[in-house]
Enzyme design. Structure first.
Site: not given
Length: 400
Positions: A319, A371
């Site tokens: 993006t 994560h």
């Protein structure tokens, strides 16, 4: 001959759609393949066209109505000549006389926002007011109608007025299905993923110098395709994804899915909201292929012509907030992907190079990652790889 006009066949991931805008009204002449209605789904706006020359005989689903896959939404009369429209779901109330035809979806918006229908220019059949007319009127900052008085006085001729200083005006606009889905997915991404963001910065001078040197030749060689920055980022990301497969993976329940290909989504901002069409198999695409495909995505996104197939899948997303002037941001994951790269504004900054201060065009990069799937070491190394490839773009071509 009467023909049933049906909603498009939705894929399994799309339960239903909403009638967004009728572009043709009953009795209005249509040529084959003329756009007659837009159907908005959770992911994209689909267009329905006239099957052949003729007219819309009857509208069965008005603007704002929910429709199912392949549901009949109108009756089309093939070969018929244009005639006066009969009352339908889109033909409307006559609160202000025959000249003030307001469709049900438009009437709902007018009532919810306390608007005066007499002040809204109609673009429908015989000056009828559609939902789109009301939305355009509200976007223009037009004032709401005054609250009704206890006794109805003679209404003065409608005039354009400016909002008085200090007046606190509010407008209530329903979310589109696409906007609501975007909001839902972004919230889910933050609630379900262990999202972290790591940052770095890249010296854009090597890419800018290369682009400046070959920009004109590139455009002539590739039939007018312009050489931008995004293709360099796509190729750098593709190479980095090959080196760090976890960044190119996704989570499906308790399974980790590693993809042996690189399908990179490129975020495109449109009036309807953020869309992420996908570049397929970017490892096999050249810079010109990437630039031409992105340009096509951007044009079709602005015209509302991106299809469901354009946006399905994707293993990673890029993006670019820099196009709007963003210096730094934290991009949100695009589930079920496990990482997203944010590009930002290129800005000249003083940098220390070999013990000397040099002004260089720098860009901050941000990598948000899940994560649960990606360790911090892998995320940092991935971003450093992207940085290294961009600062020495010859390595992208040499695959080193």
């Amino acid at each position: 001959m009467s023909i049933e006009i049906k909603a498009p066949t939705f894929p399994e991931s799309v339960a239903d759609g909403t009638v967004a805008t009728w572009h043709k009204q009953p009795g209005e002449a249509c040529s084959a393949d003329d756009l007659i209605v837009d159907i908005e789904t959770d992911k994209v706006v689909l267009e329905v066209v006239a099957p052949q020359d003729g007219v819309i005989k009857e509208i069965l689903k008005g603007e704002g109505d929910t429709v199912l896959s392949d549901e009949v939404i109108a009756v089309f009369e093939a070969g018929a000549a244009a005639s006066a429209a009969a009352p339908t779901a889109e033909a409307a109330s006559t609160e202000a006389g025959d000249s003030d035809k307001v469709g049900p979806a438009a009437r709902k918006l007018i009532d919810e926002n306390n608007l005066d229908a007499n002040q809204i220019p109609g673009t429908g059949k015989n000056g009828g007011i559609t939902k789109e007319d009301v939305l355009n009127f509200m976007k223009s900052g037009a004032p709401a109608a005054a609250a009704p008085a206890a006794t109805k006085a003679a209404a003065p001729a409608p005039v354009a007025v400016n909002v008085a200083p200090g007046e606190r005006v509010e407008k209530r606009v329903p979310m589109t299905r696409l906007r609501a889905t975007i909001a839902k997915r972004l919230v889910e991404a933050q609630q379900t993923a262990a999202m972290l963001t790591t940052y770095n910065e890249v010296n854009m001078k090597p890419v800018m110098d290369l682009r400046k040197q070959y920009k004109e030749l590139f455009e002539k060689t590739h039939n007018g395709t312009r050489l931008g920055f995004m293709s360099f980022f796509v190729k750098a990301v593709t190479e980095a994804l090959k080196r760090f497969p976890a960044v190119n993976a996704s989570i499906d329940g308790n399974d980790m899915v590693y993809h042996g290909y690189q399908d990179i989504g490129v975020a495109v901002s449109t009036d309807r909201g953020l869309m992420v069409p996908v570049l397929r198999d970017t490892d096999g695409m050249g810079l010109s292929d990437i630039e031409a495909t992105i340009a096509d995505f951007g044009k079709r996104g602005r015209d509302g012509k991106l299809g469901l197939n354009d946006m399905q899948g994707g293993t990673f997303t890029i993006t670019n907030g820099g196009t709007f002037g963003s210096l730094m941001s934290t991009p949100i994951l695009n589930p079920p992907q496990t990482a997203i790269l944010g590009m930002h504004k290129i800005q000249d900054r003083p940098m220390a190079v070999n013990g000397e201060v040099v002004i260089l065009p720098m860009m901050y990069l941000a990598l948000s990652y899940d994560h649960r799937m990606i360790d911090g070491k892998e995320a940092v190394q991935f971003l450093v790889t992207v940085k290294s490839l961009l600062e020495d773009p010859a390595r992208i071509l040499l695959d080193v």
